[in-house]
Design a protein around this motif. Structure first.
Motif, PDB file in Angstrom:
ATOM      1  N   VAL A 150       5.490   4.325  -3.326  1.00 56.55           N
ATOM      2  CA  VAL A 150       5.394   3.855  -1.959  1.00 56.55           C
ATOM      3  C   VAL A 150       4.980   2.198  -2.352  1.00 56.55           C
ATOM      4  O   VAL A 150       5.752   1.159  -1.493  1.00 56.55           O
ATOM      5  CB  VAL A 150       4.553   4.323  -1.176  1.00 56.55           C
ATOM      6  CG1 VAL A 150       4.286   3.749   0.065  1.00 56.55           C
ATOM      7  CG2 VAL A 150       5.245   5.802  -0.880  1.00 56.55           C
ATOM      8  N   VAL A 151       4.279   1.918  -3.030  1.00 54.98           N
ATOM      9  CA  VAL A 151       3.436   0.632  -3.088  1.00 54.98           C
ATOM     10  C   VAL A 151       4.566   0.012  -3.907  1.00 54.98           C
ATOM     11  O   VAL A 151       4.860  -1.297  -3.395  1.00 54.98           O
ATOM     12  CB  VAL A 151       2.084   0.643  -3.963  1.00 54.98           C
ATOM     13  CG1 VAL A 151       1.944  -0.942  -4.172  1.00 54.98           C
ATOM     14  CG2 VAL A 151       1.206   1.365  -3.118  1.00 54.98           C
ATOM     15  N   ALA A 152       5.218   0.218  -5.078  1.00 57.46           N
ATOM     16  CA  ALA A 152       6.261  -0.341  -5.558  1.00 57.46           C
ATOM     17  C   ALA A 152       7.435  -0.800  -4.898  1.00 57.46           C
ATOM     18  O   ALA A 152       7.976  -1.897  -4.557  1.00 57.46           O
ATOM     19  CB  ALA A 152       6.922   0.276  -6.765  1.00 57.46           C
ATOM     20  N   ARG A 153       7.952   0.045  -3.792  1.00 58.42           N
ATOM     21  CA  ARG A 153       8.948  -0.199  -2.582  1.00 58.42           C
ATOM     22  C   ARG A 153       8.586  -1.392  -1.867  1.00 58.42           C
ATOM     23  O   ARG A 153       9.346  -2.139  -1.640  1.00 58.42           O
ATOM     24  CB  ARG A 153       9.283   0.991  -1.994  1.00 58.42           C
ATOM     25  CG  ARG A 153      10.303   1.739  -2.653  1.00 58.42           C
ATOM     26  CD  ARG A 153      10.913   2.890  -1.679  1.00 58.42           C
ATOM     27  NE  ARG A 153      10.103   3.724  -1.155  1.00 58.42           N
ATOM     28  CZ  ARG A 153       9.461   5.116  -2.003  1.00 58.42           C
ATOM     29  NH1 ARG A 153      10.148   5.178  -3.075  1.00 58.42           N
ATOM     30  NH2 ARG A 153       8.849   5.765  -1.426  1.00 58.42           N
ATOM     31  N   GLN A 154       7.194  -1.334  -1.390  1.00 53.95           N
ATOM     32  CA  GLN A 154       6.868  -2.304  -0.641  1.00 53.95           C
ATOM     33  C   GLN A 154       6.588  -3.668  -1.086  1.00 53.95           C
ATOM     34  O   GLN A 154       6.705  -4.789  -0.580  1.00 53.95           O
ATOM     35  CB  GLN A 154       5.276  -1.913   0.086  1.00 53.95           C
ATOM     36  CG  GLN A 154       5.117  -0.999   0.815  1.00 53.95           C
ATOM     37  CD  GLN A 154       6.137  -1.044   2.211  1.00 53.95           C
ATOM     38  OE1 GLN A 154       6.026  -2.147   2.730  1.00 53.95           O
ATOM     39  NE2 GLN A 154       6.925  -0.180   2.684  1.00 53.95           N
ATOM     40  N   LEU A 155       6.319  -3.755  -2.347  1.00 55.85           N
ATOM     41  CA  LEU A 155       6.449  -4.835  -3.206  1.00 55.85           C
ATOM     42  C   LEU A 155       7.793  -5.303  -3.730  1.00 55.85           C
ATOM     43  O   LEU A 155       7.818  -6.635  -4.269  1.00 55.85           O
ATOM     44  CB  LEU A 155       5.310  -5.011  -4.368  1.00 55.85           C
ATOM     45  CG  LEU A 155       4.097  -4.553  -3.902  1.00 55.85           C
ATOM     46  CD1 LEU A 155       3.396  -4.274  -5.536  1.00 55.85           C
ATOM     47  CD2 LEU A 155       3.446  -5.853  -3.470  1.00 55.85           C
ATOM     48  N   GLY A 156       8.868  -4.574  -3.403  1.00 53.10           N
ATOM     49  CA  GLY A 156      10.124  -4.881  -4.018  1.00 53.10           C
ATOM     50  C   GLY A 156      10.324  -4.692  -5.435  1.00 53.10           C
ATOM     51  O   GLY A 156      11.213  -5.301  -6.102  1.00 53.10           O
ATOM     52  N   LYS A 157       9.444  -3.794  -5.851  1.00 57.17           N
ATOM     53  CA  LYS A 157       9.570  -3.718  -7.440  1.00 57.17           C
ATOM     54  C   LYS A 157      10.630  -2.343  -7.893  1.00 57.17           C
ATOM     55  O   LYS A 157      10.670  -1.460  -6.890  1.00 57.17           O
ATOM     56  CB  LYS A 157       8.369  -3.462  -8.153  1.00 57.17           C
ATOM     57  CG  LYS A 157       7.410  -4.626  -7.919  1.00 57.17           C
ATOM     58  CD  LYS A 157       7.668  -5.744  -8.313  1.00 57.17           C
ATOM     59  CE  LYS A 157       6.447  -6.776  -7.773  1.00 57.17           C
ATOM     60  NZ  LYS A 157       6.462  -7.951  -8.671  1.00 57.17           N
ATOM     61  N   VAL A 158      11.222  -2.563  -8.877  1.00 58.70           N
ATOM     62  CA  VAL A 158      12.018  -1.365  -9.487  1.00 58.70           C
ATOM     63  C   VAL A 158      11.005  -0.419  -9.845  1.00 58.70           C
ATOM     64  O   VAL A 158       9.838  -0.724 -10.375  1.00 58.70           O
ATOM     65  CB  VAL A 158      12.956  -1.805 -10.740  1.00 58.70           C
ATOM     66  CG1 VAL A 158      13.728  -0.598 -11.127  1.00 58.70           C
ATOM     67  CG2 VAL A 158      13.932  -2.735 -10.051  1.00 58.70           C
TER      68      VAL A 158
END
Length: 149
Positions: free
Chosen positions: A77-85
């Motif tokens: 969830v955090v990775a998606r919010q940060l725009g990370k793969v």
């Protein structure tokens, strides 16, 4: 890993939790991420489980690979919010933090070696895999027609 016909084979598979492609050096913690970023490197954070304390390292990294977790895990969830793969649940990933090494798909890699994470397929490649961005022309034509219309 390369097949007889010269095609690259992924080292391992994981569950895709955030799409895109990220290529970078393996780092195992925030200190390594900061040091390599300061040297101009793009990094990928590899963790057993991503934890809240990993937020600063994830912010620096182009992508995240975890041994455990699912698409709805905190890390994803955090990775998606940060725009990370983000790839999670990679059962083939074993991290040896004291020796700064990882085992992935039967191969041992040192921190600093390069991986490619494919957030579309969940594939993990050794080295920098050449990527090509393709724009579907039929989709672009339909979008142009909608805008005109």
């Amino acid at each position: 890993m390369v097949t007889e016909d010269g095609a690259a084979q992924p080292l391992a598979q994981a569950v895709s939790a955030a799409h895109g492609v990220a290529i970078g050096e393996i780092v195992l913690d925030e200190a390594a991420a900061r040091a390599r970023q300061a040297a101009g490197a793009t990094v990928l954070l590899l963790r057993q489980d991503a934890e809240t304390r990993d937020l600063a390292a994830l912010d620096i990294a182009a992508g995240l690979l975890t041994a455990r977790g699912a698409r709805t895990s905190h890390a994803a969830v955090v990775a998606r919010q940060l725009g990370k793969v983000c790839l999670v649940g990679c059962e083939q990933l074993v991290i040896d933090t004291p020796h700064r090494r990882v085992r992935l798909g039967g191969e041992e890699l040192a921190e600093g070696e390069v991986l490619t994470l494919d957030g579309g397929s969940g594939a993990i490649w050794r080295g920098a895999v050449r990527t090509v961005r393709e724009v579907p022309q039929d989709l672009m034509a339909r979008l142009a027609a909608l805008r005109a219309g």
